[in-house]
Design a protein around this motif. Structure first.
Motif, PDB file in Angstrom:
ATOM      1  N   PRO A  24       0.821  -1.227   0.000  1.00 43.18           N
ATOM      2  CA  PRO A  24       0.000   0.000   0.000  1.00 43.18           C
ATOM      3  C   PRO A  24       0.853   1.276   0.000  1.00 43.18           C
ATOM      4  O   PRO A  24       0.491   2.266  -0.649  1.00 43.18           O
ATOM      5  CB  PRO A  24      -0.826  -0.101   1.286  1.00 43.18           C
ATOM      6  N   SER A  25       1.987   1.249   0.674  1.00 45.47           N
ATOM      7  CA  SER A  25       2.868   2.426   0.682  1.00 45.47           C
ATOM      8  C   SER A  25       3.430   2.681  -0.709  1.00 45.47           C
ATOM      9  O   SER A  25       3.494   3.829  -1.163  1.00 45.47           O
ATOM     10  CB  SER A  25       4.013   2.231   1.678  1.00 45.47           C
ATOM     11  N   ARG A  26       3.826   1.615  -1.399  1.00 44.83           N
ATOM     12  CA  ARG A  26       4.320   1.781  -2.776  1.00 44.83           C
ATOM     13  C   ARG A  26       3.217   2.306  -3.686  1.00 44.83           C
ATOM     14  O   ARG A  26       3.466   3.151  -4.560  1.00 44.83           O
ATOM     15  CB  ARG A  26       4.884   0.463  -3.307  1.00 44.83           C
ATOM     16  N   ALA A  27       1.985   1.843  -3.482  1.00 42.99           N
ATOM     17  CA  ALA A  27       0.856   2.327  -4.284  1.00 42.99           C
ATOM     18  C   ALA A  27       0.640   3.819  -4.057  1.00 42.99           C
ATOM     19  O   ALA A  27       0.345   4.560  -5.009  1.00 42.99           O
ATOM     20  CB  ALA A  27      -0.404   1.537  -3.940  1.00 42.99           C
ATOM     21  N   MET A  28       0.802   4.259  -2.817  1.00 42.75           N
ATOM     22  CA  MET A  28       0.630   5.685  -2.512  1.00 42.75           C
ATOM     23  C   MET A  28       1.701   6.512  -3.212  1.00 42.75           C
ATOM     24  O   MET A  28       1.398   7.570  -3.781  1.00 42.75           O
ATOM     25  CB  MET A  28       0.669   5.913  -1.011  1.00 42.75           C
ATOM     26  N   ILE A  29       2.937   6.042  -3.194  1.00 45.76           N
ATOM     27  CA  ILE A  29       4.013   6.766  -3.878  1.00 45.76           C
ATOM     28  C   ILE A  29       3.707   6.863  -5.368  1.00 45.76           C
ATOM     29  O   ILE A  29       3.860   7.920  -5.982  1.00 45.76           O
ATOM     30  CB  ILE A  29       5.377   6.099  -3.619  1.00 45.76           C
ATOM     31  N   ARG A  30       3.251   5.749  -5.963  1.00 41.83           N
ATOM     32  CA  ARG A  30       2.917   5.755  -7.398  1.00 41.83           C
ATOM     33  C   ARG A  30       1.769   6.721  -7.694  1.00 41.83           C
ATOM     34  O   ARG A  30       1.750   7.355  -8.753  1.00 41.83           O
ATOM     35  CB  ARG A  30       2.549   4.355  -7.868  1.00 41.83           C
ATOM     36  N   LEU A  32       1.073   9.526  -6.263  1.00 46.71           N
ATOM     37  CA  LEU A  32       1.384  10.935  -5.970  1.00 46.71           C
ATOM     38  C   LEU A  32       2.105  11.628  -7.130  1.00 46.71           C
ATOM     39  O   LEU A  32       3.213  12.127  -6.976  1.00 46.71           O
ATOM     40  CB  LEU A  32       2.216  11.028  -4.693  1.00 46.71           C
ATOM     41  N   SER A  33       1.444  11.718  -8.277  1.00 52.79           N
ATOM     42  CA  SER A  33       2.025  12.483  -9.382  1.00 52.79           C
ATOM     43  C   SER A  33       1.963  13.977  -9.081  1.00 52.79           C
ATOM     44  O   SER A  33       2.698  14.774  -9.647  1.00 52.79           O
ATOM     45  CB  SER A  33       1.316  12.157 -10.689  1.00 52.79           C
ATOM     46  N   GLU A  34       1.070  14.349  -8.172  1.00 51.29           N
ATOM     47  CA  GLU A  34       0.969  15.712  -7.636  1.00 51.29           C
ATOM     48  C   GLU A  34       0.546  15.581  -6.180  1.00 51.29           C
ATOM     49  O   GLU A  34       0.004  14.542  -5.785  1.00 51.29           O
ATOM     50  CB  GLU A  34      -0.028  16.544  -8.425  1.00 51.29           C
ATOM     51  N   PRO A  35       0.796  16.589  -5.351  1.00 51.93           N
ATOM     52  CA  PRO A  35       0.421  16.480  -3.937  1.00 51.93           C
ATOM     53  C   PRO A  35      -1.064  16.190  -3.748  1.00 51.93           C
ATOM     54  O   PRO A  35      -1.909  16.706  -4.486  1.00 51.93           O
ATOM     55  CB  PRO A  35       0.797  17.848  -3.356  1.00 51.93           C
ATOM     56  N   MET A  36      -1.350  15.335  -2.772  1.00 43.59           N
ATOM     57  CA  MET A  36      -2.724  14.925  -2.498  1.00 43.59           C
ATOM     58  C   MET A  36      -2.963  14.920  -0.993  1.00 43.59           C
ATOM     59  O   MET A  36      -2.026  14.806  -0.210  1.00 43.59           O
ATOM     60  CB  MET A  36      -2.978  13.515  -3.043  1.00 43.59           C
ATOM     61  N   TYR A  81       0.357  15.736   0.757  1.00 41.67           N
ATOM     62  CA  TYR A  81       1.571  14.925   0.767  1.00 41.67           C
ATOM     63  C   TYR A  81       2.098  14.820  -0.656  1.00 41.67           C
ATOM     64  O   TYR A  81       1.331  14.658  -1.607  1.00 41.67           O
ATOM     65  CB  TYR A  81       1.274  13.524   1.311  1.00 41.67           C
ATOM     66  N   GLY A  82       3.412  14.913  -0.782  1.00 43.58           N
ATOM     67  CA  GLY A  82       4.062  14.777  -2.084  1.00 43.58           C
ATOM     68  C   GLY A  82       5.311  13.922  -1.954  1.00 43.58           C
ATOM     69  O   GLY A  82       5.864  13.776  -0.860  1.00 43.58           O
ATOM     70  N   VAL A  83       5.754  13.387  -3.064  1.00 41.42           N
ATOM     71  CA  VAL A  83       6.969  12.581  -3.084  1.00 41.42           C
ATOM     72  C   VAL A  83       8.164  13.507  -2.892  1.00 41.42           C
ATOM     73  O   VAL A  83       8.269  14.537  -3.552  1.00 41.42           O
ATOM     74  CB  VAL A  83       7.085  11.792  -4.406  1.00 41.42           C
ATOM     75  N   ALA A  84       9.055  13.144  -1.988  1.00 36.06           N
ATOM     76  CA  ALA A  84      10.189  14.001  -1.631  1.00 36.06           C
ATOM     77  C   ALA A  84      11.458  13.662  -2.394  1.00 36.06           C
ATOM     78  O   ALA A  84      12.434  14.371  -2.282  1.00 36.06           O
ATOM     79  CB  ALA A  84      10.464  13.886  -0.131  1.00 36.06           C
ATOM     80  N   PHE A  85      11.439  12.590  -3.177  1.00 34.31           N
ATOM     81  CA  PHE A  85      12.684  12.116  -3.784  1.00 34.31           C
ATOM     82  C   PHE A  85      12.521  11.860  -5.278  1.00 34.31           C
ATOM     83  O   PHE A  85      11.419  11.640  -5.773  1.00 34.31           O
ATOM     84  CB  PHE A  85      13.151  10.834  -3.095  1.00 34.31           C
ATOM     85  N   ASP A  86      13.664  11.902  -5.976  1.00 36.05           N
ATOM     86  CA  ASP A  86      13.707  11.493  -7.377  1.00 36.05           C
ATOM     87  C   ASP A  86      14.210  10.063  -7.491  1.00 36.05           C
ATOM     88  O   ASP A  86      13.819   9.341  -8.391  1.00 36.05           O
ATOM     89  CB  ASP A  86      14.635  12.412  -8.187  1.00 36.05           C
ATOM     90  N   SER A  87      15.099   9.679  -6.564  1.00 35.25           N
ATOM     91  CA  SER A  87      15.606   8.306  -6.597  1.00 35.25           C
ATOM     92  C   SER A  87      16.055   7.875  -5.204  1.00 35.25           C
ATOM     93  O   SER A  87      16.366   8.702  -4.354  1.00 35.25           O
ATOM     94  CB  SER A  87      16.771   8.171  -7.583  1.00 35.25           C
TER      95      SER A  87
END
Length: 124
Positions: A24-30, A32-36, A81-87
């Motif tokens: 589920p955490s990986r699904a959330m990261i996927r 988040l193409s924009e903050p939600m 919430y948004g993704v904080a990293f590129d890699s």
């Protein structure tokens, strides 16, 4: 107006691995193409809201997500919430220990300024 929290500078290997090992955490990261918001993520990932909040705490603590607060004039502020990293890189160090490195996203100048002020406030 958004108030940004700066992501962690150094990632903890175990917290990153635990967060990324969770489907589920990986699904959330996927998603988040924009903050939600948590509610939007809960709907997008078909995860109960209470579980979504636990996953968001885990991902934020690991430095994988950044939290921002949208300040509204009506007083009903919204956390996004948004993704904080590129890699994420996991490497074997010379002493045979594992090391994790997060390549953080480069934000817009106003985002970087908000992050710097958040860090100054946290340290004073």
């Amino acid at each position: 107006m958004l108030r940004e929290q700066s992501p962690k500078d150094e990632a903890d290997l175990q917290s990153v691995l635990d967060a990324l090992d969770d489907p589920p955490s990986r699904a959330m990261i996927r998603a988040l193409s924009e903050p939600m918001t948590a509610s939007e993520l809960s709907d997008a990932c078909d995860v109960p809201l209470s579980t979504t909040y636990r996953k968001l705490d885990s991902l934020t603590d690991a430095g994988l997500l950044v939290e921002s607060t949208e300040l509204r004039t009506d007083g009903h502020h919204t956390t996004r919430y948004g993704v904080a990293f590129d890699s994420v890189t996991i490497a074997l160090a010379e002493d045979r220990s594992f090391d994790v490195t997060l390549e953080l996203k480069a934000g817009a100048p106003e985002d970087r300024l908000a992050s710097m002020w958040a860090e100054v406030r946290r340290q004073t």
